[in-house]
Design a protein around this motif. Structure first.
Motif, PDB file in Angstrom:
ATOM      1  N   SER B  17      11.296  -7.782   4.378  1.00  0.00           N
ATOM      2  CA  SER B  17      10.306  -8.761   4.856  1.00  0.00           C
ATOM      3  C   SER B  17      10.484 -10.088   4.116  1.00  0.00           C
ATOM      4  CB  SER B  17       8.886  -8.242   4.691  1.00  0.00           C
ATOM      5  OG  SER B  17       8.542  -8.167   3.329  1.00  0.00           O
ATOM      6  N   HIS B  18      10.937 -10.022   2.833  1.00  0.00           N
ATOM      7  CA  HIS B  18      11.201 -11.253   2.088  1.00  0.00           C
ATOM      8  C   HIS B  18      12.330 -12.029   2.755  1.00  0.00           C
ATOM      9  CE1 HIS B  18       9.346  -9.729  -1.949  1.00  0.00           C
ATOM     10  NE2 HIS B  18       8.647  -9.365  -0.906  1.00  0.00           N
ATOM     11  N   MET B  19      13.334 -11.288   3.213  1.00  0.00           N
ATOM     12  CA  MET B  19      14.472 -11.930   3.875  1.00  0.00           C
ATOM     13  C   MET B  19      14.050 -12.579   5.189  1.00  0.00           C
ATOM     14  SD  MET B  19      17.906  -9.702   3.567  1.00  0.00           S
ATOM     15  CE  MET B  19      18.882  -9.728   2.083  1.00  0.00           C
ATOM     16  N   LEU B  21      11.680 -14.246   5.807  1.00  0.00           N
ATOM     17  CA  LEU B  21      11.137 -15.597   5.611  1.00  0.00           C
ATOM     18  C   LEU B  21      12.149 -16.653   6.060  1.00  0.00           C
ATOM     19  CD1 LEU B  21       9.234 -15.761   2.215  1.00  0.00           C
ATOM     20  CD2 LEU B  21       8.345 -16.175   4.476  1.00  0.00           C
ATOM     21  N   SER B  22      13.421 -16.273   5.990  1.00  0.00           N
ATOM     22  CA  SER B  22      14.474 -17.209   6.414  1.00  0.00           C
ATOM     23  C   SER B  22      14.309 -17.609   7.878  1.00  0.00           C
ATOM     24  CB  SER B  22      15.858 -16.582   6.221  1.00  0.00           C
ATOM     25  OG  SER B  22      16.070 -16.321   4.860  1.00  0.00           O
ATOM     26  N   VAL B  24      11.695 -18.506   9.210  1.00  0.00           N
ATOM     27  CA  VAL B  24      10.806 -19.678   9.244  1.00  0.00           C
ATOM     28  C   VAL B  24      11.498 -20.845   8.542  1.00  0.00           C
ATOM     29  CG1 VAL B  24       8.564 -20.611   8.548  1.00  0.00           C
ATOM     30  CG2 VAL B  24       8.762 -18.208   9.212  1.00  0.00           C
ATOM     31  N   VAL B  25      11.965 -20.572   7.325  1.00  0.00           N
ATOM     32  CA  VAL B  25      12.494 -21.640   6.471  1.00  0.00           C
ATOM     33  C   VAL B  25      13.700 -22.351   7.099  1.00  0.00           C
ATOM     34  CG1 VAL B  25      13.513 -22.143   4.218  1.00  0.00           C
ATOM     35  CG2 VAL B  25      11.622 -20.530   4.391  1.00  0.00           C
ATOM     36  N   VAL B  28      12.794 -24.418  10.329  1.00  0.00           N
ATOM     37  CA  VAL B  28      11.904 -25.550  10.020  1.00  0.00           C
ATOM     38  C   VAL B  28      12.695 -26.670   9.348  1.00  0.00           C
ATOM     39  CG1 VAL B  28       9.949 -26.314   8.595  1.00  0.00           C
ATOM     40  CG2 VAL B  28       9.750 -24.232   9.931  1.00  0.00           C
ATOM     41  N   PHE B  29      13.535 -26.307   8.369  1.00  0.00           N
ATOM     42  CA  PHE B  29      14.390 -27.317   7.726  1.00  0.00           C
ATOM     43  C   PHE B  29      15.291 -27.985   8.760  1.00  0.00           C
ATOM     44  CE2 PHE B  29      13.961 -25.783   3.163  1.00  0.00           C
ATOM     45  CZ  PHE B  29      13.568 -27.019   2.692  1.00  0.00           C
ATOM     46  N   GLU B 115      18.919 -12.118   8.468  1.00  0.00           N
ATOM     47  CA  GLU B 115      18.862 -13.578   8.363  1.00  0.00           C
ATOM     48  C   GLU B 115      19.812 -14.239   9.370  1.00  0.00           C
ATOM     49  OE1 GLU B 115      19.715 -13.673   4.066  1.00  0.00           O
ATOM     50  OE2 GLU B 115      17.772 -14.622   3.811  1.00  0.00           O
TER      51      GLU B 115
END
Lengths: 261, 262
Positions: B17-19, B21-22, B24-25, B28-29, B115
């Protein structure tokens, strides 16, 4: 009540600085790292402008002023209250968050007091220098502009605090996830460039709903005499965002299971 | 290698789940980058020899390549040395270098699924960026070499831990410069001419800039234009040279390990 809270906060700052000074060299390296990291975006802007291109109707000093003020905003918020994010994440993971819950103050306040981060002062230094250089190369703003800018800047700190509370609240449930900072960095990237380069729907979102533009873009625009949304509307946006963040924190805190450690 | 890679894959699967996050990140970038370059390109066809389409492809591909090659061998090795846990690797029947590399393989296979693939589809369907390399096989070779190069450079930074107990600050400074000099923030052709000439002889371009230019089908830096096979060949030589440097540093560093943190 406020006086004693302030005294507790000052004590937290003293303790944080004293413990950080035990490793002075590492501390100063840390500040330098922060400074270099924060200078990456201005460097990219410099290299873009050096190539003979520009953001329409914005000269390089105007763009860098946004980034300088944004850095100052981070330089104030990161040491003073953004530490609640890593403090909460680490404590929840280790199980020491419980220690904050048994103290005779609110958990959010205690996370704030014990989360002062002296290393982030490097951002303030870098932002101050960058802003100073830009202002020296731009027409001077009048007193009314400075006062107006100050009001927007304070509201921008409210936005930063809201972000910190939302991220810390998320850290209660999403255990050990330091990548939350990456979400913050990516979202706030919208706030370090002239707002005119973004599509209208994005501009509305970052002005009123998640008011990132309040952190650096609007204060800089005021000093530059460029148009910004009316104070009343953006204040409502900031107040709404802050209320939502505090509500979110309460919900997350209520669901805390004390399972770390 | 397979056992270590599979173990790492399973270990990190717990944090998938931490991965995520990519998801979104990264986009968005990219949305920010896309707005920046669309504004900059107003009324212009080319900037530093790149069209708007090429520029957006550059940043989208840079995001995806990072998901394939990233690692934290530097942090991991320094942590093991500082805490003394490294001593357990000395008694193992395989070198730590190989173990760490196997860990990277397992970690990035997970990154490929959680990712790379989702973000690739987002770029393709949401942003309409046609992310297909001009020379797929050369790109595959180049990205494999950059995978090794990233590891070697990070591992060398980790080896500094043998000399300095607290090397976190130096590590972070190095990583910032590594990403700048690799062209992760801006194509290297935007840097001043003299700087580009220096960058040409440093290993950092082989991490991101070279695979990105191979992806786009042409290579140019500091006025040097090269065919894709030539630059990939140079990249392979650079990886070999970096392996030599890593080995040398390792031999010097391991002599200093005392296991005092145990």
């Amino acid at each position: 009540m406020i006086k004693s809270a302030f005294a507790v906060y000052i004590q937290g700052i003293k303790t944080a600085i004293a413990s950080r000074m035990a490793y002075r060299t590492d501390y100063f390296i840390g500040i330098t790292v922060m400074l270099i990291w924060e200078m990456v975006v201005p460097m990219v802007v410099f290299l873009i402008y050096r190539s003979g291109v520009a953001f329409p109707n914005w000269n390089i000093y105007e763009v860098l002023l946004i980034q300088g003020i944004f850095m100052i905003a981070k330089g104030i918020s990161y040491p003073c209250f953004f530490g609640i994010v890593w403090n909460t994440i680490v404590r929840v993971q280790e199980g020491t968050f419980d220690l904050l819950l048994i103290k005779p103050r609110s958990a959010l306040f205690m996370a704030l007091v014990t989360g002062f981060d002296a290393e982030d002062l490097g951002k303030l230094l870098g932002g101050g220098v960058l802003t100073g250089i830009c202002l020296a190369n731009l027409p001077p703003a009048n007193l009314a502009q400075w006062l107006n800018m100050f009001i927007y800047f304070i509201l921008g700190q409210g936005v930063m605090f809201s972000f910190a509370v939302i991220m810390a609240g998320t850290g209660i449930k999403w255990v050990g996830n330091f990548r939350l900072y990456e979400i913050f960095d990516s979202v706030t990237a919208f706030g370090i460039y002239p707002q005119s380069i973004f599509a209208k729907p994005i501009r509305i979102i970052i002005s009123y709903i998640i008011p990132i533009a309040m952190i650096g873009a609007f204060p800089a625009s005021i000093l530059l005499g460029k148009p910004v949304p009316q104070l009343g509307w953006v204040s409502l946006g900031v107040a709404g965002f802050l209320t939502l963040s505090l509500f979110y924190w309460r919900r997350m805190l209520a669901s805390y299971t004390s399972a770390g450690g | 290698m397979k056992s270590s890679a599979v173990a790492t894959y399973k270990e990190w699967s717990a944090y998938r789940s931490h991965m995520l996050l990519s998801l979104v990140v990264g986009p968005v970038f990219f949305l920010v980058q896309s707005s920046i370059w669309k504004a900059v390109f107003q009324g212009r066809e080319l900037v530093n020899g790149l069209s708007l389409e090429q520029m957006l492809t550059y940043f989208a591909a840079a995001t995806l390549i990072y998901y394939l090659i990233m690692d934290f061998a530097d942090w991991n090795l320094q942590m093991l040395i500082r805490t003394g846990k490294f001593i357990t690797f000395i008694i193992r029947p395989m070198s730590h270098w190989f173990f760490a590399f196997s860990q990277k393989v397992g970690h990035r296979v997970l990154g490929l699924f959680f990712e790379f693939l989702p973000v690739y589809l987002m770029f393709l369907f949401l942003f309409k960026i046609p992310l297909i390399p001009v020379y797929p096989l050369w790109f595959l070779l180049s990205i494999s070499l950059s995978f090794i190069m990233m590891f070697q450079i990070n591992y060398c930074v980790g080896i500094i831990g043998f000399w300095l107990v607290q090397a976190e600050g130096i590590r972070r400074v190095f990583l910032i410069f590594r990403d700048i000099l690799a062209g992760a923030f801006l194509p290297l052709s935007f840097f001043p001419e003299l700087f580009q000439k220096i960058l040409f002889f440093l290993p950092f371009q082989f991490i991101s800039y070279v695979p990105l230019r191979v992806f786009m089908g042409n290579y140019e830096l500091a006025g040097f234009e090269m065919s894709i096979p030539s630059i990939v060949g140079i990249q392979a030589l650079a990886v070999l040279a970096m392996t030599g440097i890593t080995t040398l540093l390792w031999k010097l560093g391991i002599k200093r390990f005392t296991g005092v943190g145990v």
